[in-house]
Design a protein around this motif. Sequence first.
Motif, PDB file in Angstrom:
ATOM      1  N   ILE A 151       0.827  -1.208   0.000  1.00  0.00           N
ATOM      2  CA  ILE A 151       0.000   0.000   0.000  1.00  0.00           C
ATOM      3  C   ILE A 151       0.860   1.255   0.000  1.00  0.00           C
ATOM      4  CG2 ILE A 151      -1.932  -1.132   1.162  1.00  0.00           C
ATOM      5  CD1 ILE A 151      -1.039   0.279   3.760  1.00  0.00           C
ATOM      6  N   ASP A 152       0.303   2.310  -0.578  1.00  0.00           N
ATOM      7  CA  ASP A 152       0.933   3.623  -0.510  1.00  0.00           C
ATOM      8  C   ASP A 152       0.238   4.409   0.586  1.00  0.00           C
ATOM      9  OD1 ASP A 152       2.198   6.001  -0.813  1.00  0.00           O
ATOM     10  OD2 ASP A 152       1.775   6.230  -2.953  1.00  0.00           O
ATOM     11  N   SER A 153       0.833   4.389   1.760  1.00  0.00           N
ATOM     12  CA  SER A 153       0.276   5.093   2.915  1.00  0.00           C
ATOM     13  C   SER A 153       0.932   6.449   3.123  1.00  0.00           C
ATOM     14  CB  SER A 153       0.439   4.240   4.182  1.00  0.00           C
ATOM     15  OG  SER A 153       1.797   3.835   4.323  1.00  0.00           O
ATOM     16  N   ALA A 154       1.889   6.802   2.259  1.00  0.00           N
ATOM     17  CA  ALA A 154       2.602   8.067   2.413  1.00  0.00           C
ATOM     18  C   ALA A 154       1.671   9.282   2.469  1.00  0.00           C
ATOM     19  CB  ALA A 154       3.627   8.232   1.299  1.00  0.00           C
ATOM     20  N   PRO A 155       0.589   9.337   1.665  1.00  0.00           N
ATOM     21  CA  PRO A 155      -0.272  10.520   1.745  1.00  0.00           C
ATOM     22  C   PRO A 155      -0.877  10.746   3.124  1.00  0.00           C
ATOM     23  CG  PRO A 155      -0.676   9.345  -0.305  1.00  0.00           C
ATOM     24  CD  PRO A 155       0.208   8.464   0.532  1.00  0.00           C
ATOM     25  N   ASP A 156      -1.288   9.674   3.809  1.00  0.00           N
ATOM     26  CA  ASP A 156      -1.866   9.831   5.145  1.00  0.00           C
ATOM     27  C   ASP A 156      -0.788  10.071   6.200  1.00  0.00           C
ATOM     28  OD1 ASP A 156      -4.623   9.698   4.652  1.00  0.00           O
ATOM     29  OD2 ASP A 156      -4.540   7.525   4.464  1.00  0.00           O
TER      30      ASP A 156
ATOM     31  N   LEU B 273       3.828  16.514  -0.350  1.00  0.00           N
ATOM     32  CA  LEU B 273       3.880  15.075  -0.081  1.00  0.00           C
ATOM     33  C   LEU B 273       5.235  14.489  -0.436  1.00  0.00           C
ATOM     34  CD1 LEU B 273       2.750  12.250   0.535  1.00  0.00           C
ATOM     35  CD2 LEU B 273       1.725  12.274  -1.763  1.00  0.00           C
ATOM     36  N   GLU B 274       5.827  14.944  -1.529  1.00  0.00           N
ATOM     37  CA  GLU B 274       7.095  14.350  -1.971  1.00  0.00           C
ATOM     38  C   GLU B 274       8.210  14.552  -0.956  1.00  0.00           C
ATOM     39  OE1 GLU B 274       7.442  12.175  -4.390  1.00  0.00           O
ATOM     40  OE2 GLU B 274       5.274  12.443  -4.513  1.00  0.00           O
ATOM     41  N   ALA B 275       8.086  15.541  -0.098  1.00  0.00           N
ATOM     42  CA  ALA B 275       9.089  15.733   0.951  1.00  0.00           C
ATOM     43  C   ALA B 275       9.042  14.601   1.974  1.00  0.00           C
ATOM     44  CB  ALA B 275       8.867  17.076   1.649  1.00  0.00           C
ATOM     45  N   TYR B 276       7.855  14.036   2.155  1.00  0.00           N
ATOM     46  CA  TYR B 276       7.665  12.972   3.137  1.00  0.00           C
ATOM     47  C   TYR B 276       7.797  11.571   2.549  1.00  0.00           C
ATOM     48  CZ  TYR B 276       5.558  16.617   6.108  1.00  0.00           C
ATOM     49  OH  TYR B 276       5.338  17.744   6.867  1.00  0.00           O
ATOM     50  N   ARG B 277       7.482  11.413   1.266  1.00  0.00           N
ATOM     51  CA  ARG B 277       7.286  10.087   0.690  1.00  0.00           C
ATOM     52  C   ARG B 277       8.443   9.130   0.927  1.00  0.00           C
ATOM     53  NH1 ARG B 277       4.062   7.523  -2.649  1.00  0.00           N
ATOM     54  NH2 ARG B 277       2.821   9.374  -3.126  1.00  0.00           N
ATOM     55  N   HIS B 278       9.671   9.556   0.669  1.00  0.00           N
ATOM     56  CA  HIS B 278      10.787   8.619   0.723  1.00  0.00           C
ATOM     57  C   HIS B 278      11.039   8.080   2.121  1.00  0.00           C
ATOM     58  CE1 HIS B 278      12.875  12.169   2.178  1.00  0.00           C
ATOM     59  NE2 HIS B 278      13.919  11.440   2.470  1.00  0.00           N
ATOM     60  N   MET B 279      10.548   8.796   3.152  1.00  0.00           N
ATOM     61  CA  MET B 279      10.753   8.364   4.533  1.00  0.00           C
ATOM     62  C   MET B 279       9.499   7.748   5.146  1.00  0.00           C
ATOM     63  SD  MET B 279      13.865   8.724   5.290  1.00  0.00           S
ATOM     64  CE  MET B 279      13.802   8.545   7.084  1.00  0.00           C
ATOM     65  N   ALA B 280       8.472   7.513   4.335  1.00  0.00           N
ATOM     66  CA  ALA B 280       7.215   7.001   4.875  1.00  0.00           C
ATOM     67  C   ALA B 280       7.375   5.625   5.507  1.00  0.00           C
ATOM     68  CB  ALA B 280       6.149   6.969   3.784  1.00  0.00           C
ATOM     69  N   GLY B 281       8.287   4.819   4.990  1.00  0.00           N
ATOM     70  CA  GLY B 281       8.498   3.486   5.549  1.00  0.00           C
ATOM     71  C   GLY B 281       9.061   3.494   6.948  1.00  0.00           C
ATOM     72  N   ALA B 282       9.595   4.626   7.381  1.00  0.00           N
ATOM     73  CA  ALA B 282      10.162   4.734   8.727  1.00  0.00           C
ATOM     74  C   ALA B 282       9.150   5.218   9.755  1.00  0.00           C
ATOM     75  CB  ALA B 282      11.373   5.666   8.707  1.00  0.00           C
ATOM     76  N   GLY B 283       7.876   5.359   9.354  1.00  0.00           N
ATOM     77  CA  GLY B 283       6.823   5.696  10.305  1.00  0.00           C
ATOM     78  C   GLY B 283       7.033   7.035  10.991  1.00  0.00           C
ATOM     79  N   ALA B 284       6.745   7.071  12.298  1.00  0.00           N
ATOM     80  CA  ALA B 284       6.841   8.325  13.048  1.00  0.00           C
ATOM     81  C   ALA B 284       8.250   8.890  13.014  1.00  0.00           C
ATOM     82  CB  ALA B 284       6.393   8.091  14.486  1.00  0.00           C
TER      83      ALA B 284
END
Length: 222
Positions: free
Chosen positions: A18-23, A42-53
């Motif tokens: 899933i792509d949860s980066a937007p949320d 969003l693109e500022a956050y996307r690459h680090m979305a897998g690292a959660g909080a």
Amino acid sequence: MRFENVTAVLFDLDGTLIDSAPDLGAAADQMRVSRGLPSLPLEAYRHMAGAGARGMLSVAFGLTPKDAEFEALREEFFSNYEACMTQRTYVFEGIADMLDDLRRRGLLWGVVTNKSARFTDPLTRAMPLFATASTVISGDTTPYSKPHPEPLLEAARRLGVIPGRCVYVGDDERDIVAGRAAGMGTVAADYGYLGEKSDTASWGADIRINSPMELLQWLQAA
């Protein structure tokens, strides 16, 4: 290479299925805006979305878990995310068809994520995709989280499958480290978030894929 005698395929969740980066990004960005800081794309956050909080707070505020204010802000982030985690999250293109094909071949599939059950359980209940998953292992299901192999080994135990007949697919180096340590075949999902070390060729995965359906080319029914 080809994977032989595979019985089950296990997947990381965020950035793989899933792509949860937007949320995730929205939850962190809400914190910035509420403090009078400008919104980030969003693109500022996307690459680090897998690292959660940890990843989201590092982007939003430049914080690390060593900072004194990190824990309080992490709980605020968690509350924000709980309130919005199914609003913008979607299944990556090709995932549903790929899982259908695995099931037609008689293969089991499941999820092993570092996301805590606090979020994994309601998220997977809300998304129809996961109705056919044979197991879902969260980051706090066992005393360990990836890159430790125990969550993957627990998934194999729950499936009744020996680890050597499992394949693990993930979009972060820790996924490959965990899979290799568990004695499973490993697949790097190059279409995912990839984290801080985006050179997937250096991860030591058995194969790398650019799309979910590409996985099917490498699998043989047991």
